[in-house]
Design an enzyme around this catalytic site. Structure first.
Site, mmCIF file in Angstrom:
data_model
loop_
_atom_site.group_PDB
_atom_site.id
_atom_site.type_symbol
_atom_site.label_atom_id
_atom_site.label_comp_id
_atom_site.label_asym_id
_atom_site.label_seq_id
_atom_site.Cartn_x
_atom_site.Cartn_y
_atom_site.Cartn_z
ATOM 1 N N CYS A 1 5.688 23.084 18.653
ATOM 2 C CA CYS A 1 4.916 22.760 19.849
ATOM 3 C C CYS A 1 5.103 23.844 20.921
ATOM 4 C CB CYS A 1 5.272 21.356 20.355
ATOM 5 S SG CYS A 1 4.110 20.710 21.590
ATOM 6 N N HIS B 1 3.331 18.380 15.791
ATOM 7 C CA HIS B 1 4.663 17.771 15.757
ATOM 8 C C HIS B 1 4.970 17.280 14.342
ATOM 9 C CE1 HIS B 1 5.585 17.646 20.087
ATOM 10 N NE2 HIS B 1 4.263 17.579 20.228
ATOM 11 N N GLU C 1 7.732 16.301 13.173
ATOM 12 C CA GLU C 1 8.664 15.166 13.243
ATOM 13 C C GLU C 1 7.950 13.843 13.493
ATOM 14 O OE1 GLU C 1 8.175 16.283 17.571
ATOM 15 O OE2 GLU C 1 8.151 17.323 15.624
#
Length: 214
Positions: A83, A192, A194
């Site tokens: 990011c 992202h 994650e």
């Protein structure tokens, strides 16, 4: 056991990044969230996340004393930017504007209002937020086991520009843009992983096992 340092310079949702890496490491690596430059210096691999406004991120990075170690890690070890952490690797950003780390040439630009319409003419919102397809431009070890067209989760108003020669993954909103770039030991991704379910975890798992070569 290898050590993976997740850089904490005061910007970002670091808890979710850390937990995701702990999940995929499966005992193969020691994952540590750290604001200590010495720990980053000693790590075998480095993860550089970030969220927030680019000027604030750059200021926090300077004030933390981590800038030099981040640059050193990016020059020599497997390195993952996520990011705003990925955006900071470019020379500059329109947000601010801000002079950033200059690991990559080019800049980070805002989605232009005049282009933010879909094929039917409906206005698209900025920030770009939600799940979006990822298209492979060039094969990379971190994309192993991830299908072309897989969806990842985005939250951003700015994207990489002038990155055609290092772009490995593209997305579209509404036009194509570089969603991930790579050079040597560095992989940097705008979205992202994650927060991107199984595909995102696969990318992080691939990073745990990556030797930094393309």
């Amino acid at each position: 056991m290898e050590k993976i340092a997740i850089v904490d310079y005061g910007m970002g949702n670091l808890h979710s990044v850390t937990k995701a890496f702990e999940l995929v490491a499966e005992g193969r690596a020691d994952v540590v969230l750290t604001a200590d430059p010495a720990v980053v210096a000693a790590a075998d691999k480095v993860v550089f996340p970030g969220q927030g406004a680019m000027p604030d991120c750059m200021r926090h990075l300077d004030e933390s004393g981590l800038k030099a170690e981040v640059l050193k890690a990016a020059s020599e070890r497997p390195f993952l930017g996520i990011c705003v952490g990925a955006q900071l690797l470019f020379a500059r950003s329109e947000e601010g504007p801000t002079e950033s780390l200059g690991v990559f040439p080019g800049e980070v630009v805002r989605f232009p209002p005049e282009k933010m319409h879909d094929a039917a003419g409906h206005k698209l919102k900025v920030p770009h937020m939600g799940w979006n397809e990822m298209f492979v431009k060039h094969a990379h070890p971190l994309w192993k086991g991830i299908a072309d067209g897989e969806r990842f989760y985005f939250v951003h108003s700015y994207h990489f520009a002038g990155a055609d020669d290092i772009a490995v993954i593209e997305s579209a909103y509404p036009y194509r843009f570089a969603a991930a770039v790579a050079r040597d030991n560095i992989f940097a991704i705008q979205c992202h992983p994650e927060k991107s379910a199984g595909a995102g975890l696969q990318l992080l798992k691939n990073f745990v096992g990556w030797d930094g070569r393309q």
